[in-house]
Design a protein around this motif. Structure first.
Motif, short mmCIF file in Angstrom:
data_model
loop_
_atom_site.label_atom_id
_atom_site.label_comp_id
_atom_site.label_asym_id
_atom_site.label_seq_id
_atom_site.Cartn_x
_atom_site.Cartn_y
_atom_site.Cartn_z
N ARG A 130 0.80 -1.22 0.00
CA ARG A 130 0.00 0.00 0.00
C ARG A 130 0.84 1.28 0.00
N MET B 158 -6.50 3.17 -7.03
CA MET B 158 -7.85 2.64 -7.20
C MET B 158 -7.89 1.15 -6.91
N HIS B 159 -6.87 0.43 -7.37
CA HIS B 159 -6.78 -1.01 -7.11
C HIS B 159 -6.74 -1.29 -5.61
N GLY C 266 -8.14 0.63 -3.36
CA GLY C 266 -9.29 1.25 -2.70
C GLY C 266 -9.01 2.62 -2.13
N GLN C 267 -7.93 3.27 -2.58
CA GLN C 267 -7.54 4.59 -2.07
C GLN C 267 -7.96 5.65 -3.08
N PHE C 268 -9.26 5.93 -3.09
CA PHE C 268 -9.80 6.73 -4.19
C PHE C 268 -9.47 8.21 -4.08
N CYS D 213 -13.40 7.47 -9.74
CA CYS D 213 -13.02 7.74 -8.35
C CYS D 213 -14.10 8.54 -7.63
N ALA E 16 -16.75 6.40 -6.43
CA ALA E 16 -16.34 5.47 -5.38
C ALA E 16 -16.19 6.13 -4.02
#
Length: 202
Positions: free
Chosen positions: A30, A62-63, A65-67, A100, A103
Motif C-alpha cells: 500500500r 484505485m486497485h 481502494g484509495q480513491f 473515483c 467510489a
C-alpha cells in the motif's frame, strides 16, 4: 545502462516504475511513495510520459481502494490538449476521475457526470471510437434512473461498436439497453442498477 549512456534516463526510470507497478499489483503493498517520487521526477520530460506515469499511480491507488489518493494523483497529471495521440491520456484521466468520484463516500455523481462527459467529448474529437463507446456507457449508467431515455441513447453507442467488432458481450448489453428503453417508455417507472456493469468492451 544503454539508456543512461544515450541520455534516455526517462526510459530507464519508466522501466523501473513499470516493474514496481507490477510488484505492487501482485503483492498489494500500500505504500506508493517511491513510485510517486519517480512520477514526480518526470516533470521535465514530455507531458505524455508524465501523464502516463501519474495515471498509472492513480490506477494503483484505485486497485488498493484509495480513491482520494487516486484523485490527487490524477490532479497532478498534466493537461494534454495538443495532439490526438496524447489527448487519449487526457480522456482517460477524466474517465478515471469520474470512477473515483463515484467510489467516494458519499459519491459525487454530479462531478462524475462532468468528468465522463469531458472524456466523451475528447474521445469524439480525436476519433477514438473505442474510447467513445466506453465513455458513452460510463455516462449512460449514471442516467439509468434519472433519465433512462438519455441513458439508452448513450449506452447504445457502446453496444453498436461492440456488435461491429464482434465483442462477445454485445448482445447481452443490447438486451440491457432494450430494458432501459422500456423503462423510458413507462412514465413514472424507475429501474434500479444505475452504475452497475461495465459495457460491451469491459
Amino acid at each position: 545502462a544503454v539508456t543512461g549512456q544515450q541520455g534516455m534516463q526517462h526510459w530507464l526510470e519508466t522501466s523501473q516504475a513499470i516493474h514496481e507497478w507490477a510488484v505492487i499489483l501482485q503483492d498489494g503493498r500500500r505504500d506508493l511513495s517511491e513510485l510517486k517520487a519517480r512520477a514526480d521526477s518526470m516533470k521535465d520530460t514530455p507531458q505524455s510520459y508524465s501523464a502516463l506515469r501519474w495515471v498509472n499511480v492513480a490506477t494503483l491507488h484505485m486497485h488498493l481502494g484509495q480513491f482520494q489518493d487516486a484523485l490527487d494523483a490524477l490532479a497532478r497529471a498534466p493537461a494534454i490538449e495538443a495532439h490526438s495521440e496524447t489527448r487519449q491520456f487526457a480522456a482517460e484521466r477524466h474517465r478515471l476521475t469520474g470512477e473515483c468520484l463515484l467510489a467516494l463516500e458519499p459519491p459525487d455523481e454530479t462531478a462524475a457526470q462532468a468528468s465522463f462527459a469531458q472524456a466523451l467529448v475528447i474521445s469524439r474529437e480525436i476519433g477514438d471510437r473505442r474510447g467513445e463507446a466506453l465513455r458513452s456507457w460510463n455516462l449512460g449508467l449514471l442516467f439509468e434512473e434519472s433519465d433512462p431515455e438519455r441513458a439508452a441513447e448513450l449506452m447504445a453507442v457502446c453496444v453498436a461498436f461492440g456488435q461491429e467488432i464482434g465483442h462477445p458481450a454485445a448482445e447481452a448489453d443490447a438486451r440491457r439497453v432494450a430494458e432501459v428503453r422500456a423503462r423510458a417508455g413507462n412514465e413514472g417507472t424507475r429501474g434500479g442498477g444505475g452504475g452497475g456493469g461495465r459495457g460491451a468492451l469491459a
